[in-house]
Write a protein that holds these residues in place. Structure first.
Motif, PDB file in Angstrom:
ATOM      1  N   ILE A  17       0.840  -1.206   0.000  1.00 33.06           N
ATOM      2  CA  ILE A  17       0.000   0.000   0.000  1.00 33.06           C
ATOM      3  C   ILE A  17       0.872   1.253   0.000  1.00 33.06           C
ATOM      4  O   ILE A  17       0.647   2.182  -0.781  1.00 33.06           O
ATOM      5  N   ARG A  18       1.893   1.299   0.872  1.00 35.64           N
ATOM      6  CA  ARG A  18       2.788   2.462   0.926  1.00 35.64           C
ATOM      7  C   ARG A  18       3.530   2.657  -0.399  1.00 35.64           C
ATOM      8  O   ARG A  18       3.683   3.784  -0.863  1.00 35.64           O
ATOM      9  N   GLU A  19       3.983   1.567  -1.001  1.00 30.66           N
ATOM     10  CA  GLU A  19       4.705   1.670  -2.275  1.00 30.66           C
ATOM     11  C   GLU A  19       3.818   2.203  -3.396  1.00 30.66           C
ATOM     12  O   GLU A  19       4.319   2.748  -4.376  1.00 30.66           O
ATOM     13  N   SER A  20       2.501   2.053  -3.232  1.00 34.64           N
ATOM     14  CA  SER A  20       1.576   2.564  -4.248  1.00 34.64           C
ATOM     15  C   SER A  20       1.274   4.047  -4.036  1.00 34.64           C
ATOM     16  O   SER A  20       0.476   4.637  -4.768  1.00 34.64           O
ATOM     17  N   GLY A  21       1.893   4.657  -2.992  1.00 30.56           N
ATOM     18  CA  GLY A  21       1.702   6.075  -2.734  1.00 30.56           C
ATOM     19  C   GLY A  21       0.550   6.389  -1.794  1.00 30.56           C
ATOM     20  O   GLY A  21       0.217   7.554  -1.584  1.00 30.56           O
ATOM     21  N   ARG A  22      -0.052   5.362  -1.229  1.00 30.13           N
ATOM     22  CA  ARG A  22      -1.151   5.577  -0.297  1.00 30.13           C
ATOM     23  C   ARG A  22      -0.670   5.359   1.137  1.00 30.13           C
ATOM     24  O   ARG A  22       0.390   4.803   1.361  1.00 30.13           O
ATOM     25  N   ALA A  23      -1.447   5.798   2.078  1.00 26.51           N
ATOM     26  CA  ALA A  23      -1.134   5.599   3.491  1.00 26.51           C
ATOM     27  C   ALA A  23      -2.103   4.579   4.065  1.00 26.51           C
ATOM     28  O   ALA A  23      -3.218   4.413   3.566  1.00 26.51           O
TER      29      ALA A  23
END
Length: 106
Positions: A17-23
């Protein structure tokens, strides 16, 4: 937009999720919490498999079962032994027997 999930996920999901730019917000469960979450996850995965059977979903169930064995401190070899005992005593599911009814004679 924030979406609530409140469910057990695989270990790498927060990183993905973080790698996709989301938190995302998550926590690490304790021993009593994980047992409940694993049982809930097993029901969830069984329902998904019922609705859309696939090898991928079945592989998730296998992984989940291995984690359940660990979380409940079961011995894998004992589980295998019980599986063999049940097969010898009650049979397997390979002959596709579907029980319709039993008449107790009363």
């Amino acid at each position: 937009m924030k979406v609530e999930y409140n469910k057990l996920v695989r270990d790498k999901v927060p990183e993905i999720i973080r790698e996709s730019g989301r938190a995302c917000e998550y926590k690490i469960l304790g021993q009593s919490e994980i047992r409940t979450a694993l049982k809930d996850k097993l029901l969830e995965k069984a329902q998904v498999f019922m609705n859309s059977p696939s090898e991928d979903e079945l592989s998730d169930i296998y992984e989940l079962l291995e984690t359940i064995v660990e979380a409940f401190d079961y011995e894998p070899l004992h589980i295998d032994y019980l599986k063999i005992q049940n097969k010898e005593n009650k049979g397997s599911y390979s002959e596709k027997v579907f029980l319709i009814s039993v008449d107790d004679g009363q």
